[in-house]
Motif scaffolding. Structure first.
Motif, PDB file in Angstrom:
ATOM      1  N   ILE A  77       0.874  -1.168   0.000  1.00  0.00           N
ATOM      2  CA  ILE A  77       0.000   0.000   0.000  1.00  0.00           C
ATOM      3  C   ILE A  77       0.910   1.215   0.000  1.00  0.00           C
ATOM      4  N   ALA A  78       1.153   1.727  -1.192  1.00  0.00           N
ATOM      5  CA  ALA A  78       2.077   2.845  -1.379  1.00  0.00           C
ATOM      6  C   ALA A  78       1.649   3.608  -2.628  1.00  0.00           C
ATOM      7  N   ILE A  79       1.915   4.901  -2.649  1.00  0.00           N
ATOM      8  CA  ILE A  79       1.524   5.724  -3.786  1.00  0.00           C
ATOM      9  C   ILE A  79       2.206   5.224  -5.055  1.00  0.00           C
ATOM     10  N   GLY A  80       1.414   5.052  -6.106  1.00  0.00           N
ATOM     11  CA  GLY A  80       1.906   4.573  -7.388  1.00  0.00           C
ATOM     12  C   GLY A  80       1.707   3.090  -7.617  1.00  0.00           C
ATOM     13  N   LYS A  81       1.440   2.346  -6.557  1.00  0.00           N
ATOM     14  CA  LYS A  81       1.201   0.903  -6.685  1.00  0.00           C
ATOM     15  C   LYS A  81      -0.246   0.645  -7.117  1.00  0.00           C
ATOM     16  N   ASP A  82      -0.481  -0.562  -7.658  1.00  0.00           N
ATOM     17  CA  ASP A  82      -1.844  -0.969  -7.967  1.00  0.00           C
ATOM     18  C   ASP A  82      -2.693  -0.934  -6.701  1.00  0.00           C
ATOM     19  N   ALA A  83      -3.938  -0.511  -6.861  1.00  0.00           N
ATOM     20  CA  ALA A  83      -4.858  -0.400  -5.721  1.00  0.00           C
ATOM     21  C   ALA A  83      -5.483  -1.751  -5.423  1.00  0.00           C
ATOM     22  N   ASP A  84      -4.644  -2.642  -4.897  1.00  0.00           N
ATOM     23  CA  ASP A  84      -5.045  -4.004  -4.552  1.00  0.00           C
ATOM     24  C   ASP A  84      -5.102  -4.125  -3.026  1.00  0.00           C
ATOM     25  N   PHE A  85      -6.282  -4.433  -2.499  1.00  0.00           N
ATOM     26  CA  PHE A  85      -6.451  -4.489  -1.052  1.00  0.00           C
ATOM     27  C   PHE A  85      -7.266  -5.704  -0.648  1.00  0.00           C
ATOM     28  N   VAL A  86      -7.021  -6.162   0.570  1.00  0.00           N
ATOM     29  CA  VAL A  86      -7.952  -7.071   1.235  1.00  0.00           C
ATOM     30  C   VAL A  86      -8.293  -6.440   2.577  1.00  0.00           C
ATOM     31  N   LEU A  87      -9.584  -6.275   2.829  1.00  0.00           N
ATOM     32  CA  LEU A  87     -10.072  -5.726   4.083  1.00  0.00           C
ATOM     33  C   LEU A  87     -10.475  -6.893   4.977  1.00  0.00           C
ATOM     34  N   ILE A  88      -9.841  -6.969   6.136  1.00  0.00           N
ATOM     35  CA  ILE A  88      -9.984  -8.123   7.028  1.00  0.00           C
ATOM     36  C   ILE A  88     -10.768  -7.720   8.273  1.00  0.00           C
ATOM     37  N   LYS A  89     -11.719  -8.561   8.629  1.00  0.00           N
ATOM     38  CA  LYS A  89     -12.503  -8.365   9.848  1.00  0.00           C
ATOM     39  C   LYS A  89     -11.868  -9.220  10.943  1.00  0.00           C
ATOM     40  N   PRO A  90     -11.182  -8.585  11.904  1.00  0.00           N
ATOM     41  CA  PRO A  90     -10.520  -9.365  12.960  1.00  0.00           C
ATOM     42  C   PRO A  90     -11.512  -9.838  14.010  1.00  0.00           C
ATOM     43  N   ASN A  91     -11.087 -10.838  14.767  1.00  0.00           N
ATOM     44  CA  ASN A  91     -11.889 -11.347  15.890  1.00  0.00           C
ATOM     45  C   ASN A  91     -13.332 -11.604  15.477  1.00  0.00           C
ATOM     46  N   ALA A  92     -13.469 -12.291  14.339  1.00  0.00           N
ATOM     47  CA  ALA A  92     -14.792 -12.576  13.780  1.00  0.00           C
ATOM     48  C   ALA A  92     -14.845 -14.041  13.366  1.00  0.00           C
ATOM     49  N   PRO A  93     -14.943 -14.952  14.339  1.00  0.00           N
ATOM     50  CA  PRO A  93     -14.883 -16.380  14.022  1.00  0.00           C
ATOM     51  C   PRO A  93     -16.069 -16.859  13.193  1.00  0.00           C
ATOM     52  N   TYR A  94     -15.780 -17.786  12.293  1.00  0.00           N
ATOM     53  CA  TYR A  94     -16.825 -18.464  11.527  1.00  0.00           C
ATOM     54  C   TYR A  94     -16.361 -19.882  11.255  1.00  0.00           C
ATOM     55  N   THR A  95     -17.294 -20.766  10.967  1.00  0.00           N
ATOM     56  CA  THR A  95     -16.962 -22.153  10.642  1.00  0.00           C
ATOM     57  C   THR A  95     -17.141 -22.362   9.148  1.00  0.00           C
ATOM     58  N   LEU A  96     -16.064 -22.793   8.489  1.00  0.00           N
ATOM     59  CA  LEU A  96     -16.086 -22.955   7.034  1.00  0.00           C
ATOM     60  C   LEU A  96     -16.958 -24.146   6.639  1.00  0.00           C
ATOM     61  N   LYS A  97     -17.845 -23.926   5.676  1.00  0.00           N
ATOM     62  CA  LYS A  97     -18.700 -24.967   5.126  1.00  0.00           C
ATOM     63  C   LYS A  97     -18.346 -25.189   3.660  1.00  0.00           C
ATOM     64  N   ALA A  98     -18.630 -26.378   3.162  1.00  0.00           N
ATOM     65  CA  ALA A  98     -18.315 -26.692   1.771  1.00  0.00           C
ATOM     66  C   ALA A  98     -18.966 -25.702   0.816  1.00  0.00           C
ATOM     67  N   GLU A  99     -20.208 -25.316   1.130  1.00  0.00           N
ATOM     68  CA  GLU A  99     -20.923 -24.404   0.232  1.00  0.00           C
ATOM     69  C   GLU A  99     -20.333 -22.996   0.223  1.00  0.00           C
TER      70      GLU A  99
END
Length: 455
Positions: free
Chosen positions: A385-407
């Motif tokens: 994340i720096a000026i001139g770089k591609d605007a590629d981001f992932v926004l992460i929600k911390p402390n937010a547990p979930y159980t992964l399902k196949a679907e």
């Protein structure tokens, strides 16, 4: 200036550290970072979220085209949808298991054609180093824009399939390294001793062994360490820049660290699954968690985490290596396909296991998922994340547990050893060059805006 996108109020991971600030995007690039930046056509309120560089997964297998043999494995559409949902904005695609393997100009162009109009994330390509492309294939791949090369010191490929990948012998590795060195690009290496692991596996199978624990025992630590040493020696001799893929043991990383101190241009990676699973739980999970090198014990895992935290392991990858369900549904682990589907669960698992459970600094997290792989493979517009770089981001929600399902999975075949696991963080939004390609609110955006990155 009116920006195209403004991400506001998030905890943004910069190279200098994390800071609560805003990030502005124009024409797909990061153009400003700070407070009260101005107006934008679109605003995202990232309050309570971590704003990280989008993941650059440096080890992903897509099987498109399948050549009539692997058509039902992972294609570009489902593979890049999984990337979008998992926070992976770019990845390096391996030169196998597509048919034909990517080993020369013709096969590289076939691969590019197969991906047209299908990419939801950006893709850099590995070209293959095999015994049968030493008469011009390396040069053709360089001219065609591959970002790096890949070879196997372990046995690979199906010799009944015309055009499938093939492991190198020592001469092919030596000669190939000399040719790759002239391109200035990096050769990534699957380092396992083929002769020993093949024979130990054959003996165990004939003796009636069926378990994953027995499979792990046929690929002991030294069968990783020895070929890593050999590859480093060849690199010294040829001047080839090398990278050791998916190291599963700290002893292997130690060899790389010693070589770096000796002036060798070598780096290495581990995979999310080596940092998450251990040998003693494999048979309870089943062949869905079989891979090569194998998942090792808790002591090995702890050693890998130490190298992640303190240096030595440059980055972490998924080694996403999917197949059809029938190839995993085996009572005998030795007969099952060796590969793990994991590209959708890099970011959330690593954030939970690293940042939340082991206090990994956010800057280290960003380095191992994005900054370091982008630098190693010359993806100059990515990874920070720096000026001139591609605007590629992932926004992460911390402390937010979930159980992964196949679907929940976007894969063509809903197979993953993470199914049923509770993961303590979530990918909230994924943004590629300023365009939202996934959000929890709206799901995956089917617009195929991804491109092949040609070097």
């Amino acid at each position: 200036m009116t920006f195209d996108l403004l991400i506001k109020n998030g905890l943004v991971i910069l190279t200098s550290g994390e800071v609560k600030t805003d990030v502005a995007v124009k024409d797909g690039k990061i153009v400003a970072i700070g407070s009260r930046l101005g107006e934008a056509k679109e605003e995202i309120d990232a309050t309570g979220l971590i704003v990280s560089p989008g993941m650059v997964d440096a080890h992903v297998h897509i099987t498109d085209p399948g050549g009539g043999y692997r058509d039902l494995w992972e294609g570009y559409v489902t593979g890049t949808k999984a990337c979008a949902k998992g926070g992976v904005t770019s990845f390096m695609e391996m030169p196998l298991n597509q048919v034909p393997a990517t080993v020369d100009k013709e096969s590289l162009e076939i691969k590019y054609d197969a991906g047209k109009g299908k990419l939801l994330s950006d893709v850099g390509s590995f070209g293959g180093l095999v015994p049968y492309n030493l008469e011009g294939g390396i040069q053709e791949l360089d001219e065609g824009g591959v970002a790096a090369y890949k070879c196997f010191m372990a046995t690979c490929g199906d010799r009944t399939i015309d055009g499938d990948f093939m492991n190198v012998d020592d001469y092919s590795l030596y000669e190939g390294m000399k040719q790759v060195a002239k391109t200035g690009k990096v050769l990534a290496i699957h380092a396992e001793n083929a002769a020993i692991t093949d024979k130990l596996g054959d003996i165990a199978y004939k003796n009636g062994e069926t378990t994953l624990a027995a499979y792990v025992a046929t690929r002991p630590v030294f069968t990783e360490v020895e070929p890593i040493r050999r590859a480093i020696l060849f690199a010294k001799e040829t001047g080839c820049r090398i990278h050791i893929c998916h190291i599963a043991c700290p002893e292997g990383v130690e060899e790389v660290v010693k070589a770096q101190a000796d002036g060798v241009d070598v780096t290495c990676e581990t995979c999310t699954h080596y940092l998450y699973f251990t040998t003693d739980e494999l048979d309870a999970i089943g062949p869905v968690v079989k891979c090569s090198p194998p998942i090792r014990d808790k002591k090995a895992q702890d050693g890998l985490w130490e190298y992640v935290a303190n240096g030595g392991l440059s980055f972490v990858t998924s080694d996403h290596s999917p197949c059809t369900p029938d190839l995993k549904d085996k009572e005998n682990a030795f007969e099952a396909w060796g590969g793990i589907s994991g590209v959708q669960n890099n970011v959330d698992v690593l954030f939970d296991e690293g940042v939340q459970k082991r206090d990994l600094p956010l800057t280290t997290f960003a380095n191992i998922i994005a900054t370091n792989p982008a630098k190693r493979f010359g993806l100059d517009e990515k990874g920070e994340i720096a000026i001139g770089k591609d605007a590629d981001f992932v926004l992460i929600k911390p402390n937010a547990p979930y159980t992964l399902k196949a679907e929940d999975l976007e894969y063509r075949n809903k197979i993953s050893p993470y199914i049923g696991r509770t993961i303590g963080a979530q990918v909230d939004t994924t943004i590629l060059r300023g365009h939202t390609i996934y959000s929890q609110k709206n799901g995956v955006n089917d617009e195929a805006i991804g491109v092949f990155i040609k070097k």
